[in-house]
Design a protein around this motif. Sequence first.
Motif, PDB file in Angstrom:
ATOM      1  N   GLU A 105       0.901  -1.101  -0.121  1.00 40.49           N
ATOM      2  CA  GLU A 105       0.184   0.435   0.405  1.00 40.49           C
ATOM      3  C   GLU A 105       0.919   1.165   0.533  1.00 40.49           C
ATOM      4  O   GLU A 105       2.382   1.454   0.741  1.00 40.49           O
ATOM      5  N   GLN A 110      -3.034   6.104  -3.913  1.00 42.23           N
ATOM      6  CA  GLN A 110      -4.864   6.623  -3.358  1.00 42.23           C
ATOM      7  C   GLN A 110      -5.420   7.793  -4.456  1.00 42.23           C
ATOM      8  O   GLN A 110      -6.801   8.236  -3.832  1.00 42.23           O
ATOM      9  N   SER A 170      -9.872  -5.467  -8.315  1.00 41.22           N
ATOM     10  CA  SER A 170      -7.970  -5.272  -8.734  1.00 41.22           C
ATOM     11  C   SER A 170      -7.216  -5.014  -9.449  1.00 41.22           C
ATOM     12  O   SER A 170      -6.513  -4.721  -9.820  1.00 41.22           O
ATOM     13  N   THR A 173      -7.430  -1.725 -10.049  1.00 41.55           N
ATOM     14  CA  THR A 173      -6.256  -1.023  -9.319  1.00 41.55           C
ATOM     15  C   THR A 173      -5.378  -1.097  -9.504  1.00 41.55           C
ATOM     16  O   THR A 173      -4.849  -0.020 -10.019  1.00 41.55           O
ATOM     17  N   ARG A 177      -3.039   2.376 -11.628  1.00 38.63           N
ATOM     18  CA  ARG A 177      -1.626   2.159 -11.044  1.00 38.63           C
ATOM     19  C   ARG A 177      -0.847   2.536 -12.116  1.00 38.63           C
ATOM     20  O   ARG A 177       0.414   3.184 -12.149  1.00 38.63           O
TER      21      ARG A 177
END
Length: 190
Positions: A105, A110, A170, A173, A177
Amino acid sequence: MSDVVTLPVLRGFSQPPLTLDQFLAQVEQRAYRTALLTTSKSADALDIVQDAMLKLVQHYRTRTAEEWPLLFQRILQHRMMDWHRQQARNRKWFWQQPNDSEDAEDEINQIVDEREQNPAELLARAADINIVLKALGNLPMRQRQAFMLRAWEGFDVKATAIAMECSEGSVKTHYFRALQTLRGLLIQAE
């Protein structure tokens, strides 16, 4: 209860090939480029693609032509993950430190980016394809997989999740990214 897995038919692809040979001829160059980005070694990339094609022919030649793209990508992703794991074992065996986990993380990831996130525009901005390939090669494995399946192969989130064997969240995400990282690397290269 049946053990048969039903795979979604991918939309947006041109007319499906008539034979498995035609399908394999259509995907071999893209598959090789994808594997080369993972391995950085031509021989390893060729082995991965060859193994994936062989497994598709051995186990799924009786499936419909519409199912072949997703089945092939799933096999290819498995082979690349196997290669990645083997390299990690080799690094550990020879006392080299493995890279930090890509799933760790990070608060900066975020933050929502309001700028355009169209992969085609990101690629169009890059003047030299080598810069793009180098940037793709710098992505962590799962981010590269998500980006290649979504942007390169044109899979939707659901099909990408099936190929990567992870949740749709996922995929989103990893893809987000990857876009952030690629945008930063391409802007630095300009």
